[in-house]
Design a protein around this motif. Structure first.
Motif, short mmCIF file in Angstrom:
data_model
loop_
_atom_site.label_atom_id
_atom_site.label_comp_id
_atom_site.label_asym_id
_atom_site.label_seq_id
_atom_site.Cartn_x
_atom_site.Cartn_y
_atom_site.Cartn_z
N ASN A 101 -7.11 3.19 -10.71
CA ASN A 101 -5.33 3.38 -9.70
C ASN A 101 -4.90 4.36 -9.70
O ASN A 101 -4.50 5.40 -9.70
CB ASN A 101 -5.35 2.35 -10.51
N PRO A 102 -4.37 4.71 -8.19
CA PRO A 102 -3.60 5.95 -8.18
C PRO A 102 -2.35 6.40 -8.41
O PRO A 102 -1.89 7.63 -9.16
CB PRO A 102 -3.50 5.70 -6.48
N SER A 111 0.86 -1.25 -0.45
CA SER A 111 -0.17 -0.28 -0.10
C SER A 111 1.07 1.11 0.34
O SER A 111 0.27 2.22 -0.40
CB SER A 111 -0.64 -0.35 1.15
N PRO A 165 2.80 6.50 -6.70
CA PRO A 165 2.34 7.85 -7.51
C PRO A 165 3.23 9.02 -6.95
O PRO A 165 3.57 9.89 -8.17
CB PRO A 165 1.26 8.66 -6.02
N TYR A 209 0.35 3.43 -3.14
CA TYR A 209 -0.76 4.77 -2.78
C TYR A 209 0.30 6.35 -2.64
O TYR A 209 -0.30 6.98 -2.58
CB TYR A 209 -1.13 4.02 -1.86
#
Length: 306
Positions: A163-164, A36, A44, A40
């Motif tokens: 999708n981030p 994660s 990114p 996340y």
């Protein structure tokens, strides 16, 4: 950092992830937390920082879009031909999709960014976006056809749009289009966070690798590895050569497409009637073998990173 050192670093972190899982340090919950954090936060940040603030024409080029799409479709066709005679549909489906479905996010983009950086990393982010859409669509369609499983392709694609990493790519490209210039402090902060993408992702991937029942069907695993790690980079080189792509486009496209099989193919295989044991064994084999093949790909490109 040289390419050899970079690849050695990758292997060490993968091994640490595997070892930490084996001794109970990286439990499933902690592994998921690492995943994660990469998915996340770190990835990114890396994608956004590598695309925003650059001229859009510098990172979003038609040769890259066309090249990546053509290579994925071509290698999917090759993999279908190579594995078409395998009698077990569950194994045939896994073999076909794992022969082209690249680990673009957790290994590809961080590796390209750490090795080359700059505009090459920006173009690698674009490859991640294009590749994700094409790969997921192909994988769902092929698995459902081969295994006769039921799946909602539209639903799978809606999941990709949330999708981030892809959202960060979209924002970065919009920023590039309108000429957004980030303050130095913000860019440095994003760059700092992005540097953690590779180590975090490698630990998470290492903790996900398993072949507890030994290697299932070694001939099939070997055939998948050969197509994925040897045939696919050669096809990519040929396609980008025909397109007369720039050096940065070739680096980004070929290196991203030379990555090992994505860990996510295990999930797709398990959900869509594929052989999960074969999927797990192939992911492990291609990930470990990629340390050698990626070095060869860089030498083939005539590029030595410093």
């Amino acid at each position: 950092m040289s390419v050899a050192t970079q690849l050695g670093y990758m292997l060490v972190l993968l091994a640490v992830g595997v070892g930490a899982r084996a001794v109970g340090v990286l439990t499933p919950a902690r592994r998921d937390a690492l995943t994660s954090a990469a998915f996340y936060v770190a990835l990114p940040a890396l994608v956004f920082e590598s695309t925003v603030g650059r001229p859009l024409s510098e990172v979003l080029v038609w040769r890259l879009v066309v090249g990546v799409t053509v290579v994925l479709l071509a290698v999917a066709g090759v993999s279908w031909l190579v594995h078409r005679r395998r009698s077990n549909p569950a194994r045939r489906g896994v073999a076909v999709v794992q022969s082209y479905h690249c680990n673009l996010g957790f290994l590809g983009l961080p590796f390209v960014a750490a090795t080359f950086g700059g505009v090459t990393a920006g173009k690698a982010s674009v490859v991640l976006g294009i590749g994700s859409l094409v790969q997921v669509t192909l994988t769902v369609l092929l698995l459902t056809r081969i295994t006769s499983a039921d799946a909602d392709v539209a639903d799978e694609l809606r999941g990709v749009t949330h999708n981030p990493v892809l959202i960060a790519l979209g924002l970065g490209l919009v920023g590039a289009a309108v000429g957004v210039e980030l303050p130095a402090l913000a860019r440095d902060a994003l760059g700092f966070v992005g540097t953690f993408a590779l180590p975090i992702a490698l630990l998470a991937v290492g903790a996900s690798l398993t072949a507890e029942d030994g290697f299932v069907d070694p001939p099939t695993v070997g055939a998948v590895a050969a197509v994925k790690l040897l045939v696919m980079p050669v096809v990519a080189m040929a396609v980008f050569a025909v397109l007369a792509a720039s050096p940065t486009t070739v680096r980004a496209g070929v290196l991203m497409l030379a990555m090992p099989t994505a860990v996510s193919t295990y999930i797709y295989s398990s959900e869509l009637g594929g052989d999960g044991d074969l999927a797990s064994a192939t992911i492990l084999a291609t990930t470990v073998a990629a340390a050698a093949t990626l070095f060869g790909v860089v030498q083939l490109l005539g590029v030595v990173a410093h």
